[in-house]
Design an enzyme around this catalytic site. Structure first.
Site, PDB file in Angstrom:
ATOM      1  N   ASP A  35      26.384   3.429 -13.285  1.00  0.00           N
ATOM      2  CA  ASP A  35      27.192   2.422 -13.289  1.00  0.00           C
ATOM      3  C   ASP A  35      28.068   2.385 -14.523  1.00  0.00           C
ATOM      4  O   ASP A  35      28.379   1.390 -15.104  1.00  0.00           O
ATOM      5  CB  ASP A  35      26.501   1.000 -13.191  1.00  0.00           C
ATOM      6  CG  ASP A  35      25.512   0.900 -12.108  1.00  0.00           C
ATOM      7  OD1 ASP A  35      25.926   1.437 -10.871  1.00  0.00           O
ATOM      8  OD2 ASP A  35      24.341   0.744 -12.273  1.00  0.00           O
ATOM      9  N   HIS A  63      30.633   4.752  -6.077  1.00  0.00           N
ATOM     10  CA  HIS A  63      31.842   4.905  -6.875  1.00  0.00           C
ATOM     11  C   HIS A  63      32.995   4.061  -6.462  1.00  0.00           C
ATOM     12  O   HIS A  63      33.392   4.113  -5.302  1.00  0.00           O
ATOM     13  CB  HIS A  63      32.149   6.342  -7.241  1.00  0.00           C
ATOM     14  CG  HIS A  63      31.135   7.005  -7.845  1.00  0.00           C
ATOM     15  ND1 HIS A  63      31.301   8.584  -8.100  1.00  0.00           N
ATOM     16  CD2 HIS A  63      29.802   6.831  -8.463  1.00  0.00           C
ATOM     17  CE1 HIS A  63      30.376   8.979  -8.681  1.00  0.00           C
ATOM     18  NE2 HIS A  63      29.441   8.054  -8.977  1.00  0.00           N
TER      19      HIS A  63
END
Length: 449
Positions: A35, A63
């Site tokens: 992340d 993503h």
């Protein structure tokens, strides 16, 4: 093609020259617990790339890429698929849930992603994630919770069970699906039965699954290639820009991560070679993506975690919620011990530092610079989780800049104290920072060199 020897006779003491030919591959990897904003860095580089590859993981990755105000979410597809001039590759190291792949493509198609199937190449050596792998993932979590009172916090996408099938040589690959379907069906039934023997509550609609798989086989057939030969050709053919997008991150790596709270693949640089079938010689720049603070999903040691207002502020300002799971992320200060460790393994050319703007409101910013164990500084990152739980973090305090950086587009635009923060990270880790991110859009990545 002539096969004349390209090196002198070893008997005469001659040496074989190093073969430095071929295109270099640029790699983007997560340097923390995932992340970090890899999608954004990949997106930046993908606009100029000819080939964009995924080498490991599955649809446990998430993503997000913003283009022209539209948000695209990618889990299995390389996020470079947005570039209509590039080819996207799903390598042999990736585990593929076919309904997940097609559903993801269709969702993004509705948002304006066109002709993706003409630009996608799938390695015939990639393993397949079946629905029962996903069901088993959930059942194993329940078991772990019952036995240890804690689970790993998997995404329940079947990634671990599929890599287990692969390692125990019972898995099925894309090439098996596209070959003799009768043989495939027999092996599929055997695999399902093995799991049912281990998990008596597991229900598998074998015939229903096979019917769907037969349909998927025809959908993907035009996209499937021999991945090794494709990559060899790409590397040794005319000049091309090749980009590899890592999923997950260093501390989630099966070997180097905070085991057992990790994923089931190598998300460090070695996974690029094994997950695509390319030589280390052809690895070029390796960029590590680092968030300006640290986050972690699920349980496991987290030395710089802030279970206080700071943690809450980072969580709300940074919108720290998982793309794949929707879980709130745990938040804490930037930890340079982690970055040094990730750099030892990956040998980063440079860092991309993201989400600096989240720190805009802080009066004071702390950075973890070293760990102490029983009062003594340790130069390494502990392998044992119980030991990692016990480390004492030594912090350096830096003054906050208390101003909005989200409109900054050049290094000079950043407040001096923000510049100092960036330089502090560079100097302590010994890796230059090539980009600084101050927002979600493409334009908000400040390029430094």
């Amino acid at each position: 093609m002539s096969h004349k020897s390209c090196y002198t006779n070893p008997g005469t003491g001659g040496k074989r020259p190093r073969n430095d030919k071929g295109n270099k591959v640029t790699v983007v990897l997560g340097a923390q617990w995932g992340d970090e904003g890899k999608g954004k860095v990949v997106d930046l580089l993908a606009t100029e790339s000819d080939i964009i590859c995924r080498c490991q993981g599955g649809n446990n990755a998430g993503h997000t890429v913003v283009v022209d105000g539209m948000e695209y979410d990618f889990h299995l597809l390389p996020s470079g698929i947005i570039n209509s001039k590039a080819v996207s590759v799903i390598g042999n190291g990736v585990v593929i849930h076919l309904p997940g792949l097609l559903e993801e493509a269709e969702k993004n198609e509705k948002k304006g992603l066109k002709d993706w199937e003409k630009r996608l190449i799938i390695s015939d050596r990639a393993h397949i994630v079946f629905d029962f792998h996903q069901a088993v993932d959930g059942l194993q979590e329940v078991q772990r919770q019952a036995q240890d009172g804690k689970n790993i916090g998997t995404t329940k996408k079947g990634i671990g069970p599929t890599y287990s099938s692969k390692a125990s040589r019972t898995g099925l690959r894309i090439c098996d699906l596209l070959d003799d379907f009768k043989e495939f069906s027999t092996r599929f039934k055997n695999l399902a039965q093995q799991y049912q023997a281990m998990f008596p509550t597991l229900v598998v609609d074998v015939e229903g699954q096979l019917k769907k798989l037969k349909e998927y086989a025809e959908r993907i057939r035009p996209m499937v290639r021999d991945g090794v030969y494709f990559m060899y050709d790409a590397i040794n053919g005319p000049p091309k820009k090749i980009l590899v997008e890592g999923a997950n991150a260093a501390l989630l790596d099966i070997d180097f991560g905070t085991y057992p709270f990790v994923t089931s693949s190598n998300c460090t640089v070695g996974g690029v070679c094994t997950g695509l079938g390319i030589p280390p010689l052809n690895i070029g720049d390796v960029y590590g993506v680092v968030k300006a603070y640290t986050t972690r999903v699920g349980i496991g040691a987290f030395p710089t975690e802030q279970l206080n207002e700071v943690g809450e502020l980072l969580q709300t300002r940074g919108h720290e919620v998982g793309v794949t799971t929707g879980r709130k992320r745990r938040c804490g200060w930037l930890d340079l011990v982690i970055l040094r460790y990730a750099n030892m393994i990956n040998g980063f050319t440079a860092f991309a530092l993201t989400k600096l703007d989240i720190l805009d409101v802080m009066d004071e910013i702390k950075v973890g610079v070293s760990y102490k164990l029983k009062g003594k500084k340790i130069p390494y990152f502990p392998a044992n989780m119980d030991v990692l739980q016990k480390v004492e973090v030594e912090y350096e305090k830096l003054p906050g800049w208390k101003s909005d950086t989200s409109a900054c587009r050049k290094w000079e635009d950043l407040p001096v104290k923000a510049q100092n923060y960036v330089r502090f990270v560079e100097n302590h880790v010994g890796v230059p920072i090539k980009w600084v991110g101050v927002g979600k859009a493409r334009e908000s990545m400040i390029q430094m060199f």
